[in-house]
Design an enzyme around this catalytic site. Sequence first.
Site, PDB file in Angstrom:
ATOM      1  CG  ASN A 237      -1.875   1.150   1.264  1.00 16.22           C
ATOM      2  OD1 ASN A 237      -1.946   1.929   0.316  1.00 16.22           O
ATOM      3  ND2 ASN A 237      -2.610   1.285   2.359  1.00 16.22           N
TER       4      ASN A 237
ATOM      5  CE  LYS B  38      -0.487   3.140   4.702  1.00 15.54           C
ATOM      6  NZ  LYS B  38      -0.564   3.243   6.142  1.00 15.54           N
TER       7      LYS B  38
ATOM      8  CG  HIS C 162      -6.550   1.845   5.322  1.00  8.67           C
ATOM      9  ND1 HIS C 162      -6.047   2.735   6.239  1.00  8.67           N
ATOM     10  CD2 HIS C 162      -5.559   0.959   5.056  1.00  8.67           C
ATOM     11  CE1 HIS C 162      -4.788   2.402   6.511  1.00  8.67           C
ATOM     12  NE2 HIS C 162      -4.473   1.317   5.810  1.00  8.67           N
TER      13      HIS C 162
ATOM     14  CD  GLU D  90      -4.586  -2.909   7.354  1.00  5.95           C
ATOM     15  OE1 GLU D  90      -3.443  -3.175   6.980  1.00  5.95           O
ATOM     16  OE2 GLU D  90      -5.126  -1.818   7.143  1.00  5.95           O
TER      17      GLU D  90
ATOM     18  N   GLY E 235       1.204   1.704  10.977  1.00  4.16           N
ATOM     19  CA  GLY E 235       2.147   2.816  10.890  1.00  4.16           C
ATOM     20  C   GLY E 235       2.831   3.168  12.206  1.00  4.16           C
TER      21      GLY E 235
ATOM     22  CB  SER F  22       3.999  -2.297  12.388  1.00  9.71           C
ATOM     23  OG  SER F  22       3.529  -0.980  12.603  1.00  9.71           O
TER      24      SER F  22
HETATM   25  C1  PEP Z   1      -1.664  -0.150   6.257  1.00 10.61           C
HETATM   26  O1  PEP Z   1      -1.721   1.072   6.129  1.00 10.61           O
HETATM   27  O2  PEP Z   1      -2.581  -0.879   5.844  1.00 10.61           O
HETATM   28  C2  PEP Z   1      -0.485  -0.710   6.908  1.00 10.61           C
HETATM   29  C3  PEP Z   1      -0.493  -1.979   7.220  1.00 10.61           C
HETATM   30  O3  PEP Z   1       0.522   0.159   7.148  1.00 10.61           O
HETATM   31  P1  PEP Z   1       1.910  -0.168   7.900  1.00 10.61           P
HETATM   32  O4  PEP Z   1       2.483  -1.399   7.285  1.00 10.61           O
HETATM   33  O5  PEP Z   1       2.763   1.044   7.645  1.00 10.61           O
HETATM   34  O6  PEP Z   1       1.590  -0.356   9.335  1.00 10.61           O
END
Ligand code: PEP
Length: 250
Positions: A9, A11, A95, A167, A173, A212
Amino acid sequence: MNKKIIIANLKLNGNVKYIKKYIEILKKYTYINQKYRILIAPPILYLYLSNLIIKESQIKLVSQNIDKNISGSFTGEISGEMLKDINIKYVIIGHSERKKYHKENNIDILNKIIIAKKFNIKPIICIGENIQDYENKKSKKICKKQIKFLIKNNNINILKNTILAYEPIWAIGTGKNANIKHISKIHKYIIKYITSINKNIIKKIKIIYGGSINKKNIYNIINNKYIDGLLIGKSSWKIENFIKILNIIE
Ligand code: PEP
């Protein structure tokens, strides 16, 4: 072979040069596709360009958003029809960043899933608890509530042919991933809950984890039998880094 899914992702990052370099490099690592289904979610503006570059590779594209309306006076939005027009087969819905910064609620999420399915775009539906609920041991309850909302306000078929992304909000993040014991417990619970409603639908759902993921934790997490794949944010942004972590699980 039922391949596990890895989604990058990206972003709100990148530009034309970055996207071209990212995909061109990723395309060279063809062996990764033998074991995993690799998907990338570039900023929507670059989906068309990305679609031209991924040609003749096994990489698939994901939209980071979709509007709940088909067309009309909705400035700044992107429709299912438009995504289908450029051959996009997946979309991230619900999300936590969309919920937090764009105030998307459960009804919006349901409507977006309905629209995505109408255009044959597979929804990647994000669910997960916040830190308070995690600390109060309410993770299962929150996930169930989010899934139940979709089923109650539509029906169990809403989950058919979707990807559920567990998630936990506190893990996104933050550098603090959920541990494997917790993730597999939640995934098992989701499977049990959906199976209790309909035994067949679960075969048509993938359950992935996001939050993460990095080079230290990826191996353990992806190799768990209850985890069908990963949604990766920050660790996927630099292509060199993303390749490194893909090589760890290769
Ligand atoms: C996400 O935004 O779906 C995500 C998993 O981000 P990160 O890996 O940075 O935690």
